[in-house]
Design an enzyme around this catalytic site. Structure first.
Site, mmCIF file in Angstrom:
data_model
loop_
_atom_site.group_PDB
_atom_site.id
_atom_site.type_symbol
_atom_site.label_atom_id
_atom_site.label_comp_id
_atom_site.label_asym_id
_atom_site.label_seq_id
_atom_site.Cartn_x
_atom_site.Cartn_y
_atom_site.Cartn_z
ATOM 1 N N CYS A 174 0.828 -1.203 0.000
ATOM 2 C CA CYS A 174 0.000 0.000 0.000
ATOM 3 C C CYS A 174 0.868 1.260 0.000
ATOM 4 O O CYS A 174 1.575 1.537 -0.952
ATOM 5 C CB CYS A 174 -0.967 -0.066 1.185
ATOM 6 S SG CYS A 174 -2.410 0.985 1.001
ATOM 7 N N HIS A 175 0.840 2.055 1.074
ATOM 8 C CA HIS A 175 1.686 3.251 1.196
ATOM 9 C C HIS A 175 3.068 2.920 1.764
ATOM 10 O O HIS A 175 3.932 3.789 1.832
ATOM 11 C CB HIS A 175 1.009 4.292 2.093
ATOM 12 C CG HIS A 175 -0.185 4.945 1.479
ATOM 13 N ND1 HIS A 175 -1.429 4.350 1.473
ATOM 14 C CD2 HIS A 175 -0.337 6.128 0.852
ATOM 15 C CE1 HIS A 175 -2.303 5.145 0.871
ATOM 16 N NE2 HIS A 175 -1.652 6.243 0.478
#
Length: 191
Positions: free
Chosen positions: A116-117
């Site tokens: 994800c991030h």
């Protein structure tokens, strides 16, 4: 039913680097996959105590911290997991000890998995140039600007570097990170 071999990661120690704002499932599912495979997982953070998770836009669980990053080294671990969440990697990438910790894993050719991030930390550690990766879509430009070959795929593995896009990709992400940790060091995994 356990989908992993109970002794696949026997003797392996895995660091999970996170702080407040981590995406709940992106920490707990990979951590549990390591444990279910016979490995040990240690939550490493900026300070001792507990860190607060998020479940999308809602508060998640608090998770106890096992180690402080400023007192930790990649020498102690066989692999690293970087969960996402918006605040978590943004805070960590501003901490010199967290960035150093990430870089050490690459210098030692050890597997790293970021979802994800989480790849924001890879950008800050300057370890993505020439590497094939994926991430949450909003991190795409940062990765490309850092020299990565960004692709929109469920799970990407490049010489021990495992990346995925979102919690929807967790099954593939967890399976691949367990496989890479079991394989051990990769010569192409370097800073």
């Amino acid at each position: 039913m356990n989908k992993y071999h109970a002794d696949q990661l026997k003797g392996k120690k895995v660091a999970v680097l996170a702080t407040d704002g981590f995406e709940q499932d992106e920490l707990t599912q990979p951590r549990d996959a390591v444990i279910d495979s016979g490995g040990e997982a240690f939550v490493v953070s900026l300070e001792m105590g507990e860190i607060q998770g998020k479940h999308h836009d809602q508060l998640g669980d608090k998770i106890p911290v096992d180690r402080i990053v400023s007192e930790s080294s990649a020498d102690e671990f066989d692999a690293l997991i970087l969960p996402g969440g918006l605040k978590n990697p943004d805070t960590l990438r501003q901490d010199a000890d967290a960035v150093r910790f990430v870089t050490e894993f690459f210098k030692q050719h050890k597997p790293v998995a970021a979802i994800c991030h989480g790849p924001w930390l890879l950008v800050e550690a300057d370890v993505v140039e020439g590497r094939k990766v994926t991430s949450y879509p909003s991190v795409r430009t940062d990765l490309i600007n850092a020299g990565a070959n960004w692709v929109d795929e469920e799970c990407v593995c490049d010489e021990g570097l495992v990346t995925s896009r979102t919690p929807a990709d967790l099954n593939a992400f967890c399976a691949k990170l367990v496989e890479e940790i079991a394989e051990g060091k990769h010569a192409g995994q370097t800073a």
